[in-house]
Motif scaffolding. Structure first.
Motif, PDB file in Angstrom:
ATOM      1  N   ILE A  61       0.707  -1.080   0.082  1.00  0.00           N
ATOM      2  CA  ILE A  61      -0.035   0.052   0.012  1.00  0.00           C
ATOM      3  C   ILE A  61       0.958   1.379   0.139  1.00  0.00           C
ATOM      4  CG2 ILE A  61      -1.683   1.376   1.292  1.00  0.00           C
ATOM      5  CD1 ILE A  61      -2.572  -1.399   2.468  1.00  0.00           C
ATOM      6  N   CYS A  62       1.884   1.305   0.755  1.00  0.00           N
ATOM      7  CA  CYS A  62       2.721   2.444   0.858  1.00  0.00           C
ATOM      8  C   CYS A  62       3.263   2.572  -0.464  1.00  0.00           C
ATOM      9  CB  CYS A  62       4.063   2.056   2.133  1.00  0.00           C
ATOM     10  SG  CYS A  62       3.505   2.186   3.595  1.00  0.00           S
ATOM     11  N   LYS A  63       3.864   1.485  -1.046  1.00  0.00           N
ATOM     12  CA  LYS A  63       4.514   1.729  -2.557  1.00  0.00           C
ATOM     13  C   LYS A  63       3.708   2.144  -3.592  1.00  0.00           C
ATOM     14  CE  LYS A  63       8.040  -1.845  -1.962  1.00  0.00           C
ATOM     15  NZ  LYS A  63       8.529  -3.210  -2.566  1.00  0.00           N
ATOM     16  N   ALA A  64       2.332   1.732  -3.494  1.00  0.00           N
ATOM     17  CA  ALA A  64       1.227   2.159  -4.408  1.00  0.00           C
ATOM     18  C   ALA A  64       1.180   3.643  -4.346  1.00  0.00           C
ATOM     19  CB  ALA A  64      -0.015   1.500  -4.035  1.00  0.00           C
ATOM     20  N   PHE A  65       0.883   4.215  -3.196  1.00  0.00           N
ATOM     21  CA  PHE A  65       0.685   5.515  -2.835  1.00  0.00           C
ATOM     22  C   PHE A  65       1.970   6.237  -3.419  1.00  0.00           C
ATOM     23  CE2 PHE A  65       1.237   9.380  -0.705  1.00  0.00           C
ATOM     24  CZ  PHE A  65      -0.026   9.962  -0.471  1.00  0.00           C
ATOM     25  N   CYS A  66       2.839   5.811  -3.048  1.00  0.00           N
ATOM     26  CA  CYS A  66       4.322   6.568  -3.429  1.00  0.00           C
ATOM     27  C   CYS A  66       4.526   6.669  -4.865  1.00  0.00           C
ATOM     28  CB  CYS A  66       5.467   6.036  -2.552  1.00  0.00           C
ATOM     29  SG  CYS A  66       5.365   6.719  -0.745  1.00  0.00           S
TER      30      CYS A  66
ATOM     31  N   LYS B 126       6.208  -3.621  11.208  1.00  0.00           N
ATOM     32  CA  LYS B 126       5.139  -3.751  10.496  1.00  0.00           C
ATOM     33  C   LYS B 126       5.225  -3.324   9.187  1.00  0.00           C
ATOM     34  CE  LYS B 126       2.038  -3.156  14.367  1.00  0.00           C
ATOM     35  NZ  LYS B 126       2.762  -4.200  15.198  1.00  0.00           N
ATOM     36  N   LEU B 127       6.498  -3.282   8.597  1.00  0.00           N
ATOM     37  CA  LEU B 127       6.747  -3.148   7.059  1.00  0.00           C
ATOM     38  C   LEU B 127       7.989  -3.720   6.887  1.00  0.00           C
ATOM     39  CD1 LEU B 127       6.352   1.145   6.905  1.00  0.00           C
ATOM     40  CD2 LEU B 127       4.721  -0.956   6.238  1.00  0.00           C
ATOM     41  N   ASP B 128       8.101  -3.967   5.413  1.00  0.00           N
ATOM     42  CA  ASP B 128       9.162  -4.772   4.906  1.00  0.00           C
ATOM     43  C   ASP B 128      10.089  -3.614   4.556  1.00  0.00           C
ATOM     44  OD1 ASP B 128       8.082  -7.347   5.457  1.00  0.00           O
ATOM     45  OD2 ASP B 128       7.223  -7.194   3.282  1.00  0.00           O
ATOM     46  N   TYR B 129      10.809  -3.165   5.491  1.00  0.00           N
ATOM     47  CA  TYR B 129      11.419  -1.670   5.301  1.00  0.00           C
ATOM     48  C   TYR B 129      12.636  -1.660   4.244  1.00  0.00           C
ATOM     49  CZ  TYR B 129      14.571  -3.391   8.893  1.00  0.00           C
ATOM     50  OH  TYR B 129      15.608  -4.029   9.399  1.00  0.00           O
ATOM     51  N   ALA B 130      13.118  -2.946   4.214  1.00  0.00           N
ATOM     52  CA  ALA B 130      14.260  -2.982   3.211  1.00  0.00           C
ATOM     53  C   ALA B 130      13.979  -3.059   1.805  1.00  0.00           C
ATOM     54  CB  ALA B 130      14.879  -4.496   3.500  1.00  0.00           C
ATOM     55  N   SER B 131      12.551  -2.981   1.520  1.00  0.00           N
ATOM     56  CA  SER B 131      12.104  -2.925   0.344  1.00  0.00           C
ATOM     57  C   SER B 131      11.744  -1.552  -0.283  1.00  0.00           C
ATOM     58  CB  SER B 131      11.082  -3.984  -0.199  1.00  0.00           C
ATOM     59  OG  SER B 131       9.852  -3.706   0.557  1.00  0.00           O
TER      60      SER B 131
ATOM     61  N   ALA C 227      11.897   9.926  21.767  1.00  0.00           N
ATOM     62  CA  ALA C 227      12.984   9.383  22.802  1.00  0.00           C
ATOM     63  C   ALA C 227      14.191  10.044  22.763  1.00  0.00           C
ATOM     64  CB  ALA C 227      13.314   8.013  22.296  1.00  0.00           C
ATOM     65  N   SER C 228      15.315   9.781  23.273  1.00  0.00           N
ATOM     66  CA  SER C 228      16.564  10.568  23.264  1.00  0.00           C
ATOM     67  C   SER C 228      17.091  10.244  21.978  1.00  0.00           C
ATOM     68  CB  SER C 228      17.308  10.271  24.571  1.00  0.00           C
ATOM     69  OG  SER C 228      17.716   8.838  24.550  1.00  0.00           O
ATOM     70  N   LYS C 229      17.123   9.099  21.316  1.00  0.00           N
ATOM     71  CA  LYS C 229      17.692   8.889  20.000  1.00  0.00           C
ATOM     72  C   LYS C 229      16.664   8.104  19.294  1.00  0.00           C
ATOM     73  CE  LYS C 229      21.187   6.721  21.581  1.00  0.00           C
ATOM     74  NZ  LYS C 229      22.586   5.932  21.620  1.00  0.00           N
ATOM     75  N   CYS C 230      16.966   8.011  18.214  1.00  0.00           N
ATOM     76  CA  CYS C 230      16.018   7.238  17.002  1.00  0.00           C
ATOM     77  C   CYS C 230      16.696   5.801  16.794  1.00  0.00           C
ATOM     78  CB  CYS C 230      15.688   8.008  15.812  1.00  0.00           C
ATOM     79  SG  CYS C 230      14.423   7.306  14.798  1.00  0.00           S
ATOM     80  N   THR C 231      15.938   4.806  17.036  1.00  0.00           N
ATOM     81  CA  THR C 231      16.353   3.334  16.903  1.00  0.00           C
ATOM     82  C   THR C 231      15.738   2.833  15.329  1.00  0.00           C
ATOM     83  OG1 THR C 231      14.576   2.613  18.208  1.00  0.00           O
ATOM     84  CG2 THR C 231      16.919   3.017  19.046  1.00  0.00           C
ATOM     85  N   CYS C 232      15.490   3.585  14.663  1.00  0.00           N
ATOM     86  CA  CYS C 232      14.841   2.997  13.102  1.00  0.00           C
ATOM     87  C   CYS C 232      15.613   2.509  12.544  1.00  0.00           C
ATOM     88  CB  CYS C 232      14.253   4.261  12.399  1.00  0.00           C
ATOM     89  SG  CYS C 232      13.401   3.684  11.073  1.00  0.00           S
ATOM     90  N   LYS C 233      15.371   0.937  12.029  1.00  0.00           N
ATOM     91  CA  LYS C 233      16.237   0.458  11.337  1.00  0.00           C
ATOM     92  C   LYS C 233      16.541   0.561   9.829  1.00  0.00           C
ATOM     93  CE  LYS C 233      15.133  -3.792  14.368  1.00  0.00           C
ATOM     94  NZ  LYS C 233      14.652  -5.263  14.230  1.00  0.00           N
ATOM     95  N   ALA C 234      15.551   1.461   9.377  1.00  0.00           N
ATOM     96  CA  ALA C 234      15.726   1.999   8.044  1.00  0.00           C
ATOM     97  C   ALA C 234      16.365   3.191   7.877  1.00  0.00           C
ATOM     98  CB  ALA C 234      14.315   2.000   7.454  1.00  0.00           C
ATOM     99  N   SER C 235      17.141   3.576   7.018  1.00  0.00           N
ATOM    100  CA  SER C 235      17.888   4.857   6.999  1.00  0.00           C
ATOM    101  C   SER C 235      16.639   5.929   6.930  1.00  0.00           C
ATOM    102  CB  SER C 235      18.618   4.909   5.550  1.00  0.00           C
ATOM    103  OG  SER C 235      19.745   3.974   5.823  1.00  0.00           O
ATOM    104  N   TYR C 236      16.860   6.980   7.219  1.00  0.00           N
ATOM    105  CA  TYR C 236      15.796   8.177   7.188  1.00  0.00           C
ATOM    106  C   TYR C 236      16.318   9.280   7.263  1.00  0.00           C
ATOM    107  CZ  TYR C 236      17.182   8.076  12.052  1.00  0.00           C
ATOM    108  OH  TYR C 236      17.772   8.215  13.452  1.00  0.00           O
TER     109      TYR C 236
END
Length: 287
Positions: A116-121, A143-148, A160-169
């Motif tokens: 759905i994210c990909k379709a919108f983008c 909840k997303l396949d962030y690598a794709s 929080a004091s830092k962001c721990t997101c596994k995807a580059s942002y």
């Protein structure tokens, strides 16, 4: 050269905003809710005035669209509504797809949510805009396949004091309880690490980075007495946000800015020299 920017994201819930005061308080970019759902009639009631005001104040401007879509077709329908609302607008930052914890969306699989994210983008890109996905760090990580999703900018929310997101942002929404002159009540606060699509995009960065994703802290200038420019202004804004330093955000490193740097360095156990180099920048961006 990459710079760090401090920004806000707003919608009708912030009411009437005095954008000149916002800019004077050191805010350099704004993400505006364009609307939500599947119809252009659901345009945010303050989008037009916020767009005009933020632009007039000289801020960098982007937008986001809150989603209820549960299918790829639904994502494309929402994109069409978004494109109708933003038609003719000139954005400095991407148009983001805002996917959150709606029960019907939570019930989907990671694969479907990602599709759905990909379709919108893809539809937004076809409309001529840079695009990306906004979501919480938990959502992106689990909840997303962030690598794709590396073809799209990522805007991660984590209070929080830092962001721990596994995807580059590219953007980190670090608080929902900010206080900014010109905005009544609490407002979401964000850090932008570089302009998405620039030469040093997070999706391709492989250099030594801070914990803020793919941002290379070594690309920032050393700020010392007499330094001027956008990065000095960013430093002043960050010190005001962290330590209530009370600095005038004018892009000029004078005695008060040097003193604020020294106070921050002392509080963090760093060498106290009033010079914001790699170690001080790293502490400011990750603590």
């Amino acid at each position: 050269m990459s710079a760090v920017y401090r920004g806000v994201d707003v919608s009708k819930w912030q009411g009437t905003i005095d954008w000149a005061k916002v800019a004077a308080d050191g805010i350099t970019f704004a993400m505006l809710r364009a609307g939500y759902g599947s119809s252009a009639s659901q345009k945010d009631s303050t989008f037009e005035t916020n767009y005009a005001g933020a632009k007039a104040a000289g801020l960098l401007v982007g937008a986001y669209w809150y989603s209820y879509a549960t299918t790829e077709a639904g994502g494309r329908t929402e994109a069409a509504a978004c494109l109708e609302v933003i038609d003719g607008k000139d954005f400095d930052l991407p148009v983001y797809f805002d996917q959150e914890y709606e029960a019907d969306i939570v019930a989907l699989s990671n694969t479907t949510r990602t599709a759905i994210c990909k379709a919108f983008c893809a539809a937004i890109q076809s409309g001529g805009y840079t695009t990306g996905i906004y979501a919480s760090t938990d959502w992106i990580n689990n909840k997303l396949d962030y690598a794709s999703l590396t073809d799209y900018s990522i805007w991660a929310a984590q209070y929080a004091s830092k962001c721990t997101c596994k995807a580059s942002y590219d953007i980190w929404q670090y608080s929902s309880k900010g206080s900014v002159s010109g905005i009544s009540g609490n407002v979401d606060m964000d850090y932008l690490y570089h302009l998405p699509g620039s030469a040093s995009t997070t999706s391709t960065a492989t250099t030594t980075t801070t914990s803020t994703g793919g941002f290379d802290v070594a690309t920032l200038s050393t700020i010392k007495s007499g330094s001027t420019g956008a990065e000095t202004k960013s430093l002043q804004s960050l010190l005001n946000g962290k330590d209530a330093a009370g600095l005038t955000v004018d892009g000029i490193c004078g005695a008060k800015t040097v003193a604020a740097v020294k106070a921050y360095q002392e509080a963090q156990g760093l060498t106290v020299d009033g010079v914001c180099g790699v170690n001080t920048w790293t502490a400011i961006l990750t603590t």
